[in-house]
Design a protein around this motif. Structure first.
Motif, PDB file in Angstrom:
ATOM      1  N   THR A  67      59.239 -14.611   2.820  1.00 49.05           N
ATOM      2  CA  THR A  67      59.733 -13.307   4.337  1.00 49.05           C
ATOM      3  C   THR A  67      59.864 -12.120   3.232  1.00 49.05           C
ATOM      4  O   THR A  67      59.987 -12.188   1.866  1.00 49.05           O
ATOM      5  CB  THR A  67      60.503 -13.674   5.060  1.00 49.05           C
TER       6      THR A  67
ATOM      7  N   SER B 132      55.250  -1.138   7.634  1.00 56.63           N
ATOM      8  CA  SER B 132      54.357  -0.613   9.168  1.00 56.63           C
ATOM      9  C   SER B 132      53.989  -2.494   9.048  1.00 56.63           C
ATOM     10  O   SER B 132      52.760  -2.784   9.993  1.00 56.63           O
ATOM     11  CB  SER B 132      53.839   0.296   9.810  1.00 56.63           C
ATOM     12  N   CYS B 133      54.499  -3.826   8.649  1.00 53.98           N
ATOM     13  CA  CYS B 133      53.813  -4.843   9.109  1.00 53.98           C
ATOM     14  C   CYS B 133      52.464  -4.666   7.761  1.00 53.98           C
ATOM     15  O   CYS B 133      51.554  -5.621   8.717  1.00 53.98           O
ATOM     16  CB  CYS B 133      53.610  -5.374  10.076  1.00 53.98           C
TER      17      CYS B 133
ATOM     18  N   TYR C 268      47.863  -7.072   1.090  1.00 52.01           N
ATOM     19  CA  TYR C 268      48.427  -5.474   1.382  1.00 52.01           C
ATOM     20  C   TYR C 268      47.830  -4.543   1.000  1.00 52.01           C
ATOM     21  O   TYR C 268      47.918  -5.253  -0.527  1.00 52.01           O
ATOM     22  CB  TYR C 268      50.185  -5.921   1.535  1.00 52.01           C
TER      23      TYR C 268
END
Length: 692
Positions: free
Chosen positions: A24, A31-32, A214
């Motif tokens: 997590t 922004s995710c 990401y």
């Protein structure tokens, strides 16, 4: 390569193998994951995540950090410096027991990706269990199963070990199984430091759990660090018979060596296009211009051309290219204003009236920010013909890229649609990834942050209005916390903003604000005239300059100012020289504030990760009174133990001192309102520093 069982072959109790271990709070993520995080080439980028699992078995994590790839090629796992290398292990990040960190350093521009992989670490679990049991006095009979489990784990490592280490791994496994040896001798080879180092880089990984990928967009270093100087080329013409004449690019180029001598990196020009003649503004924003009044450069367009043209009094496009070339010869580059608005006589108004807003009476709406009125400017309505407007704006910006411009200061981006900027910026970066965009958006925080998220390289900030210690510290921490997507540019003044602190603070306040801006932010800027202490407002309570250069020519006698000592040029040069000499000052994420027992004194530091460079700055925020105080430095933030002493050198006033945690200071603003201390650290700075 690490040894292990891929998660795809593991079936968890939930039926969702990807949820087997917990990962997590991955960072940096914007922004995710909707937008790219940001970094620059050579920057130390921390990647963090919270990693955990059920029970007591050890977990570990690594980062898969992948460079930009050519279309159709697969990304490669890389080491922390961007080159092919061993597994990029994460380390625990105190004080949180489940927080993990790895630092990566991109070595090229473009779109990088990363993901975090968490995994069960049976070698660490085994190592801990054996240590505890031996310390409790258990013998080889009690540890029989443990010793065999360790040997089997080492067998797995040996199956993929390189020839240089394979024999050592097999020997350690054999020792664990050798019942003729004493217990300590059986486990000693497996616990040897050299083997443990190898096992750390070649672990046994089980229950591997992966995050999504990401993105991190990596810009050239100028995106994070640089010193900006803004001036109007049209004010560089000669004064003839006491009357200012319109300057040209060739005349403005004569000013460039002096700007370079102050060690600035970026020369920022307001719009250089033809200026509207309809509703042109006169001096001090009046509505009654004379025939020779030059108008506002932001009222773009006339019968002489629009956004893709050069104002004829400045010269030609070739003259502009020569100006750009001269700037580069001096080690600087040009930033150009990109203002999407039109004067009433802009060619767009005649050819595309649908690009504007028509009032009920049939007239086109001019710009307003009540009670302010801008009769010389028509805002563009992006909803009327988005396809046509988007295409034209992209064409215009490419005209100036072709002319050598790689930085655009965008005027009022918060008054245009966000989806337009998101499209435009990334369309430009498809072909010109080194182009940078500065958002001139003095607006609400939500809009400023969203402009940064969608692609703006830098942003103007609220620094101009932050003058007290508490608000400076709070704002500095906010910017450092969000540096993974929002980079500040601390301008001390602009043609629109003459803060009251400069109006009434006297020359010491000009030094104070320059030190704060240049030392707190890796990017800062001044508007021409700051070095001459220009401080007179058009009226009480206003932040507008009297005789604003926005509406008239404003030639300055630089030589006379230098000769009379009424120039801050040498001080600005020294600040910029210090910034160039200290990589710590080119950082944002390492900004750290320290305690000092006088609210009129502010103390902060910056460090350069991986090196021994650090700077401590102390500033007197009062421009009229001497302030004394004692620092209480957060020593671990400097990579030092609480008891250590260290040497500092004052980069502005001179002098060398022996410092520790507590240090007495006295700052007279009329002599020198600030100390900028370079710190001689005994060892490279860890990043991030340990929590005190």
């Amino acid at each position: 390569m690490p040894v292990g069982q891929d998660l795809d072959s593991v079936i968890g109790m939930t039926g969702r193998a990807d949820l087997r271990l917990g990962i997590t709070d991955v960072a940096p993520v914007v922004s995710c994951g909707s937008f790219s995080a940001r970094a620059v080439v050579g920057e130390h980028v921390p990647i963090t995540a919270t990693v955990f699992r059920e029970g007591h078995d050890a977990v570990a994590a690594n980062v898969v950090w992948s460079p930009p790839t050519e279309a159709g090629s697969a990304p490669a796992r890389t080491g922390p410096d961007g080159s092919p290398g061993p597994l990029n292990r994460m380390a625990k990040l105190p004080p949180e027991p489940d927080r993990w960190l790895a630092t990566v350093v991109p070595d090229r521009e473009g779109r990088w990706t990363f993901r975090v992989e968490a995994w069960s670490d049976p070698l660490a679990t085994w190592h801990h269990a054996v240590e505890v049991k031996v310390a409790a006095g258990q013998g080889p009979e009690d540890l029989a199963n443990d010793l065999e489990e360790g040997a089997r784990l080492l067998d797995r490592v040996a199956g993929e070990a390189d020839p240089e280490h394979k024999d050592a791994v097999l020997a350690a496994a054999a020792a664990l199984r050798d019942t003729s040896l004493e217990l300590t001798a059986r486990i000693a080879p497996a616990f040897a430091a050299s083997l443990q180092e190898y096992l750390h880089e070649h672990p046994v990984r089980e229950l591997v759990t992966r995050t999504p990928e990401y993105e991190v967009w990596v810009d050239r270093p100028r995106a994070l660090y640089g010193s900006w100087y803004e001036f109007f080329p049209r004010s560089e013409g000669p004064v003839v018979g006491g009357i200012a004449t319109h300057g040209t690019f060739a005349q403005a180029a004569e000013r460039l060596p002096a700007i370079a001598d102050m060690a600035f990196d970026v020369v920022y020009l307001p719009p250089i296009h033809p200026i509207g003649k309809v509703n042109r503004k006169g001096p001090n924003n009046t509505l009654t211009p004379g025939p020779d009044d030059v108008g506002s450069p932001w009222a773009i367009g006339s019968d002489e051309g629009g956004h893709d043209a050069v104002h004829p009094q400045l010269g030609t496009m070739e003259d502009f290219r020569a100006f750009v070339a001269r700037t580069r010869e001096l080690g600087m580059e040009v930033a150009l204003d990109f203002a999407l608005q039109a004067a009433p006589d802009h060619p767009w108004v005649a050819s595309h009236p649908e690009w504007f807003t028509t009032k009920p009476d049939g007239t086109i709406a001019y710009a307003e920010n009540p009670p302010k009125k801008y009769q010389d400017i028509y805002p563009i309505n992006f909803d009327n013909d988005p396809e046509g407007i988007y295409a034209e704006c992209l064409r215009v910006i490419r005209v100036w890229i072709d002319a050598g411009v790689k930085i655009f200061r965008v005027d009022n981006p918060h008054t245009k649609p966000l989806n337009f900027w998101h499209w435009l910026i990334w369309e430009v970066k498809k072909t010109d990834p080194d182009v940078l965009f500065l958002a001139e958006a003095f607006t609400r925080p939500a809009m400023m942050h969203q402009l940064a998220r969608i692609g703006y390289t830098q942003s103007y900030t609220y620094f101009t209005w932050r003058t007290e210690r508490g608000e400076l510290e709070d704002y500095g921490r906010e910017l450092a916390t969000n540096c993974h997507y929002m980079r500040p540019n601390f301008f001390v003044n602009t043609p629109d903003i003459l803060h009251e602190s400069l109006q009434f603070g006297g020359p010491p306040m000009f030094k104070i604000r320059a030190v704060l801006a240049s030392m707190m932010s890796p990017t800062w800027g001044v508007y021409s005239g700051f070095e001459l202490f220009e401080h007179v407002a058009v009226r009480p309570g206003s932040e507008e300059y009297l005789d604003s250069e926005k509406y008239q020519l404003r030639p300055r006698d630089w030589a006379a100012a230098e000769a009379s000592g009424r120039s801050l040029a040498h001080y600005l040069r020294r600040l910029n020289e210090i910034r160039r000499a200290h990589p710590a000052l080119q950082q944002l994420r390492t900004l750290h504030f320290h305690s000092v027992d006088n609210p009129n004194l502010i103390c902060f530091s910056k460090t350069d990760p991986g090196s021994q460079d650090a700077v401590v700055v102390v500033v007197n925020l009062s421009s009229h009174n001497t302030q004394i105080g004692t620092t209480a430095l957060d020593m671990p933030a400097l990579g030092l133990d609480w008891h250590e002493r260290f040497a500092v050198s004052d980069e502005i006033g001179g002098g060398h001192y022996d410092w520790g945690q507590f240090n007495y200071l006295e700052l007279d603003p009329y002599r020198e309102p600030a100390h900028v201390f370079s710190v001689s650290l005994p060892r490279p700075v860890r990043f991030p520093p340990p929590v005190s």
